[in-house]
Design an enzyme around this catalytic site. Sequence first.
Site, mmCIF file in Angstrom:
data_model
loop_
_atom_site.group_PDB
_atom_site.id
_atom_site.type_symbol
_atom_site.label_atom_id
_atom_site.label_comp_id
_atom_site.label_asym_id
_atom_site.label_seq_id
_atom_site.Cartn_x
_atom_site.Cartn_y
_atom_site.Cartn_z
ATOM 1 C CE1 TYR A 39 -1.032 -10.156 5.196
ATOM 2 C CE2 TYR A 39 1.164 -10.419 6.112
ATOM 3 C CZ TYR A 39 0.342 -10.034 5.084
ATOM 4 O OH TYR A 39 0.886 -9.535 3.927
ATOM 5 C CD GLU A 80 6.612 -17.643 1.727
ATOM 6 O OE1 GLU A 80 6.838 -16.708 0.927
ATOM 7 O OE2 GLU A 80 6.318 -18.788 1.367
ATOM 8 C CG ASN A 132 6.357 -6.290 7.539
ATOM 9 O OD1 ASN A 132 5.788 -5.353 8.103
ATOM 10 N ND2 ASN A 132 6.237 -6.520 6.237
ATOM 11 C CB VAL A 162 -0.937 -0.005 1.235
ATOM 12 C CG1 VAL A 162 -1.688 1.317 1.364
ATOM 13 C CG2 VAL A 162 -1.918 -1.164 1.147
HETATM 14 C C1 LIG Z 1 1.254 -3.861 5.891
HETATM 15 C C2 LIG Z 1 0.449 -2.954 4.941
HETATM 16 C C3 LIG Z 1 0.139 -3.740 3.673
HETATM 17 C C4 LIG Z 1 -0.864 -2.550 5.653
HETATM 18 O O1 LIG Z 1 -1.648 -1.822 4.735
HETATM 19 P P1 LIG Z 1 -2.795 -0.788 5.207
HETATM 20 O O2 LIG Z 1 -3.648 -0.503 4.034
HETATM 21 O O3 LIG Z 1 -2.178 0.351 5.918
HETATM 22 O O4 LIG Z 1 -3.608 -1.702 6.263
HETATM 23 P P2 LIG Z 1 -5.091 -1.422 6.811
HETATM 24 O O5 LIG Z 1 -5.367 0.047 6.811
HETATM 25 O O6 LIG Z 1 -6.047 -2.297 6.100
HETATM 26 O O7 LIG Z 1 -4.908 -1.911 8.331
HETATM 27 C C5 LIG Z 1 -5.695 -2.937 8.908
HETATM 28 C C6 LIG Z 1 -5.146 -3.313 10.270
HETATM 29 O O8 LIG Z 1 -3.809 -3.854 10.159
HETATM 30 C C7 LIG Z 1 -3.010 -3.456 11.295
HETATM 31 N N1 LIG Z 1 -1.950 -2.531 10.871
HETATM 32 C C8 LIG Z 1 -1.754 -1.988 9.646
HETATM 33 N N2 LIG Z 1 -0.652 -1.215 9.641
HETATM 34 C C9 LIG Z 1 -0.131 -1.276 10.902
HETATM 35 C C10 LIG Z 1 1.007 -0.685 11.535
HETATM 36 N N3 LIG Z 1 1.844 0.144 10.862
HETATM 37 N N4 LIG Z 1 1.252 -0.989 12.817
HETATM 38 C C11 LIG Z 1 0.438 -1.821 13.515
HETATM 39 N N5 LIG Z 1 -0.683 -2.389 12.980
HETATM 40 C C12 LIG Z 1 -0.953 -2.127 11.691
HETATM 41 C C13 LIG Z 1 -3.985 -2.720 12.228
HETATM 42 O O9 LIG Z 1 -4.595 -3.706 13.054
HETATM 43 C C14 LIG Z 1 -4.996 -2.147 11.227
HETATM 44 O O10 LIG Z 1 -6.241 -1.830 11.793
HETATM 45 P P3 LIG Z 1 -6.450 -0.328 12.406
HETATM 46 O O11 LIG Z 1 -5.958 0.656 11.383
HETATM 47 O O12 LIG Z 1 -7.936 -0.295 12.634
HETATM 48 O O13 LIG Z 1 -5.631 -0.301 13.668
HETATM 49 C C15 LIG Z 1 1.230 -1.642 4.611
HETATM 50 O O14 LIG Z 1 1.752 -1.083 5.802
HETATM 51 C C16 LIG Z 1 2.388 -1.854 3.652
HETATM 52 O O15 LIG Z 1 2.213 -1.758 2.425
HETATM 53 N N6 LIG Z 1 3.587 -2.133 4.182
HETATM 54 C C17 LIG Z 1 4.787 -2.319 3.338
HETATM 55 C C18 LIG Z 1 4.686 -3.586 2.505
HETATM 56 C C19 LIG Z 1 4.474 -4.832 3.337
HETATM 57 O O16 LIG Z 1 4.905 -4.948 4.478
HETATM 58 N N7 LIG Z 1 3.786 -5.804 2.719
HETATM 59 C C20 LIG Z 1 3.506 -7.065 3.340
HETATM 60 C C21 LIG Z 1 4.555 -8.051 2.958
HETATM 61 S S1 LIG Z 1 4.242 -9.628 3.743
#
Ligand SMILES: CC(C)(COP(=O)(O)OP(=O)(O)OC[C@H]1O[C@@H](n2cnc3c(N)ncnc32)[C@H](O)[C@@H]1OP(=O)(O)O)[C@@H](O)C(=O)NCCC(=O)NCCS
Length: 141
Positions: free
Chosen positions: A112, A100, A105, A72
């Site tokens: 998840y 995985e 992370n 994202v």
């Molecule tokens: C991980 C990632 C995909 C989350 O995307 P996102 O669109 O921000 O996630 P959402 O808004 O749907 O979040 C849903 C829930 O996930 C958890 N969450 C998401 N980001 C978080 C963070 N930085 N820290 C803690 N919890 C987190 C929370 O429980 C959140 O719910 P809340 O916002 O009500 O607290 C995003 O941070 C990202 O792209 N990271 C870099 C790439 C990556 O790590 N990809 C996964 C590889 S396995």
Amino acid sequence: MDRAKITVRDGLEKDFPAVARIQQQCAEAAQWPLGDYSGCRLLIAELDGRIAGFCTWRQAAPDEAELLNLGVAPDARRSGLATALLNELERRAAGDIFLEVAEHNHAAAQLYTHRGWVPVGLRKRYYPGDINAIVMKKGSC
Ligand SMILES: CC(C)(COP(=O)(O)OP(=O)(O)OC[C@H]1O[C@@H](n2cnc3c(N)ncnc32)[C@H](O)[C@@H]1OP(=O)(O)O)[C@@H](O)C(=O)NCCC(=O)NCCS
């Protein structure tokens, strides 16, 4: 204030440059070459009409799917985009879904775990830099 509108749709070849851009902004995501998404299924998430997230996955066997990559854009995080992508993935995938995630992370692991994935294994030194991967699974029932 109006809530931002999230839509999830199938990815098309024309989306590859936008996906590559987001991927570059996500150090924790797998860095695939542009266009390498054609061998798997690609979902795109848009935030108010702008491509801001993606995931790739495959149906590895009739009862087993695999989330391959998820990212994202940093300025669109915590808006529910990954949640919307995973909702759609879960709707489409048949059987258990595996993934995985790098051990450090925490954001992704939290996402998840929050959605019901559970750790089922550890792949030691799976990622560059000798980083361990946690294998997680979400059961179909
Ligand atoms: C991980 C990632 C995909 C989350 O995307 P996102 O669109 O921000 O996630 P959402 O808004 O749907 O979040 C849903 C829930 O996930 C958890 N969450 C998401 N980001 C978080 C963070 N930085 N820290 C803690 N919890 C987190 C929370 O429980 C959140 O719910 P809340 O916002 O009500 O607290 C995003 O941070 C990202 O792209 N990271 C870099 C790439 C990556 O790590 N990809 C996964 C590889 S396995």
